[in-house]
Structure formats: C-alpha cells, structure tokens
Design an enzyme around this catalytic site. Structure first.
Site, mmCIF file in Angstrom:
data_model
loop_
_atom_site.group_PDB
_atom_site.id
_atom_site.type_symbol
_atom_site.label_atom_id
_atom_site.label_comp_id
_atom_site.label_asym_id
_atom_site.label_seq_id
_atom_site.Cartn_x
_atom_site.Cartn_y
_atom_site.Cartn_z
ATOM 1 N N LYS A 174 12.967 -10.178 -2.698
ATOM 2 C CA LYS A 174 11.657 -9.776 -3.228
ATOM 3 C C LYS A 174 11.838 -8.600 -4.181
ATOM 4 O O LYS A 174 12.230 -7.514 -3.773
ATOM 5 C CB LYS A 174 10.728 -9.402 -2.072
ATOM 6 C CG LYS A 174 10.485 -10.554 -1.102
ATOM 7 C CD LYS A 174 9.572 -10.177 0.032
ATOM 8 C CE LYS A 174 10.188 -9.132 0.945
ATOM 9 N NZ LYS A 174 9.412 -8.961 2.197
ATOM 10 N N THR A 194 -1.321 -2.157 -1.102
ATOM 11 C CA THR A 194 -0.410 -3.292 -0.896
ATOM 12 C C THR A 194 0.190 -3.306 0.506
ATOM 13 O O THR A 194 1.207 -3.960 0.736
ATOM 14 C CB THR A 194 0.720 -3.245 -1.929
ATOM 15 O OG1 THR A 194 1.401 -1.978 -1.820
ATOM 16 C CG2 THR A 194 0.192 -3.419 -3.345
ATOM 17 N N GLY A 212 1.228 -4.363 3.993
ATOM 18 C CA GLY A 212 1.306 -5.662 4.641
ATOM 19 C C GLY A 212 1.832 -6.787 3.773
ATOM 20 O O GLY A 212 1.874 -7.940 4.213
ATOM 21 N N THR A 213 2.273 -6.474 2.559
ATOM 22 C CA THR A 213 2.715 -7.519 1.639
ATOM 23 C C THR A 213 3.854 -8.352 2.218
ATOM 24 O O THR A 213 3.838 -9.584 2.166
ATOM 25 C CB THR A 213 3.170 -6.888 0.306
ATOM 26 O OG1 THR A 213 2.133 -6.055 -0.193
ATOM 27 C CG2 THR A 213 3.483 -7.959 -0.715
ATOM 28 N N GLY A 214 4.881 -7.681 2.768
ATOM 29 C CA GLY A 214 6.043 -8.405 3.263
ATOM 30 C C GLY A 214 5.729 -9.283 4.455
ATOM 31 O O GLY A 214 6.179 -10.440 4.540
ATOM 32 N N CYS A 215 4.950 -8.763 5.396
ATOM 33 C CA CYS A 215 4.547 -9.554 6.563
ATOM 34 C C CYS A 215 3.745 -10.770 6.126
ATOM 35 O O CYS A 215 3.935 -11.887 6.630
ATOM 36 C CB CYS A 215 3.681 -8.713 7.506
ATOM 37 S SG CYS A 215 4.423 -7.167 8.049
#
Length: 270
Positions: free
Chosen positions: A180, A213, A215-218
């Site tokens: 990412k 932003t 919580g983007t990865g979860c």
C-alpha cells in the site's frame, strides 16, 4: 470452511483488536463487511482505549480466549474468508497461525504494527512470529510502507521501490502481497502494487485531500476478504476493495479533536 448457501450472505471472520472510537479494528472490519454484503463475525484479540487523538491503553486477551472464540465460530458456523489485524504479541500470533492452518479458507493478513497516530500495536518480539508463522498462511498480505520496513528492513521512498518491497514480503511465503503506497509522495494519485511474484497489478486512484483516514488499512483488508468470500479472484477482490476504500477516504469525517475515520457507509449516504 463453510460452503456457500444461496439463502445466506458469504461468511467472513475478523481476528483483530477493538477500537473503542469505532474507526478501526474489529469495528471497522464489521462495518466494512456489512457495507459489502457479507456476514461479519469476530474474534477479539485485544481491547484498546482509543479515540481520535491516539491509543491510551492496550489489554491483550489470553491465547485461550482467542482460541475459544475462533473455534466457537469456525466449528459451528464456518467461514469463507478470514482477515487478521492487530495480534499484539508472539503468543497470540502463534495461536492464530495454528488455528488458520487447518481452516481451509482464504486468509487476508493485515500485519498491523502501529496505529494511525504512531502508537505501537505489535510487540517487537512478535515480528519473527509474523514472518515465519503468519505470512506463510496468507492468501494476501496487505502491509503499508511502515509495516514493510518493520518486517523486511526495506524502505520505500519511490514508486519504483515497491517492487523490491513486494519481493521482500513474498519471500516469507504469502501467495500475494499488496504493497500500500498511500504514504508515498506521488502527487495526485494513491498507488498500490499487487503481485504474486509473476503477475503485477498497479492500482491507482485519486488522492483525496482529507486528513480523516483512521481505519484505512483495516477497511481495505476486510474489503479484500469480503471479495474473496464472494468467490472473486485475488486481483478482482483487491480492485473492488480499492474502489470501496477510495470512496470511504473521500467521505472521511471529523470526529473528536484528532484524526477522524473513513466513512464505511459512504455508499448509503446522499
């Protein structure tokens, strides 16, 4: 692994920590799964006291509590995909890896190392367990650039470095890796690289000027798991997940005094 039932949504299990502020962790995972039309189930690994300004406390659950939750869900209900997030300690990583090894469902590993605010969420002593026990079981691993460095020592400063980073993560055994690149200074685009070492898929989306932003990865990892549970191929699941997360980032909103969350329900709002 459960087989599909035409009268029931696909089943996805998240194994992760709780975010009391509701923007990341188990809460983000379940919201994502609902938004994408699958049934979300959960195994809680840790409780955090967390808000828009950071993480004020972390309490890991005992390995036996994690094992009992997992077995309760998988043995009775079944799963069609599993997503892992915050696992915190080596004993928890090893417990979850042992459970995943005989589940027979696609696994998305989000190797959570630090929070959006820079708070550590994985003990340094657990890194080797992630590398040797968890990553080899992953259908897709979804590290961000900081997590790539934490796991492999590779530092990504430019888009061209992402291929090197992907190779370093793939060396630990996941079938696919999604690097990412959202933190790269790539102008108006957010660039990610999905590869299995042979195929390469470069995913590009507009970069939204929005600081909220959390919580983007979860959210991305849960969206990928949701797609896999629906029978999508890995490239299809990742591409659809990228589209969902891009919209969620664009709609992210202020919450508290710090960094707000992405909007998991953005498709349902005017």
């Amino acid at each position: 692994m459960s087989t599909g039932d035409p009268g029931r949504p696909p089943l996805v299990l998240t194994v992760a920590g709780s975010d009391s502020g509701g923007g990341a962790g188990i809460q983000a995972d379940l919201k994502t799964m609902l938004a994408l039309g699958v049934h979300g189930m959960s195994v809680l690994t840790a409780v955090t006291a967390q808000n828009s300004r950071g993480v004020q406390g972390v309490w890991e659950l005992p390995a036996e509590a994690v094992r009992a939750q997992y077995r309760s869900v998988v043995d009775d209900i079944g799963v069609q995909a599993v997503k892992t997030g915050m696992l915190a300690t080596a004993p928890l990583v090893e417990t979850v890896a042992e459970l995943l090894a005989d589940t027979g469902a696609p696994v998305v590993v989000d190797p959570v190392g630090v929070s959006k605010h820079g708070d550590p969420l994985l003990a340094a002593s657990a890194l080797d367990s992630v590398r040797t026990k968890l990553l080899p079981l992953a259908t897709v691993a979804t590290p961000n650039l900081d997590e790539v460095t934490q796991l492999t020592g590779v530092r990504v400063a430019h888009e061209a470095d992402m291929r090197t980073a992907a190779g370093a993560v793939l060396a630990y055994g996941p079938a696919w890796v999604l690097i990412k690149g959202g933190h790269l200074p790539t102008g108006g685009e957010a660039v990610d690289l999905l590869t299995d070492g042979e195929e390469e898929h470069w995913l590009r989306a507009p970069r939204h000027d929005n600081r909220h932003t959390h919580g983007t990865g979860c959210t991305l990892a849960s969206a990928v798991a949701s797609g896999l549970a629906k029978g999508r191929t890995v490239p299809e699941a990742v591409r659809e997940a990228k589209g969902y997360v891009t919209g969620a980032i664009a709609a992210g909103f202020a919450l508290g005094a710090g960094i707000g969350p992405v909007d998991h329900g953005w498709r349902f709002r005017d």
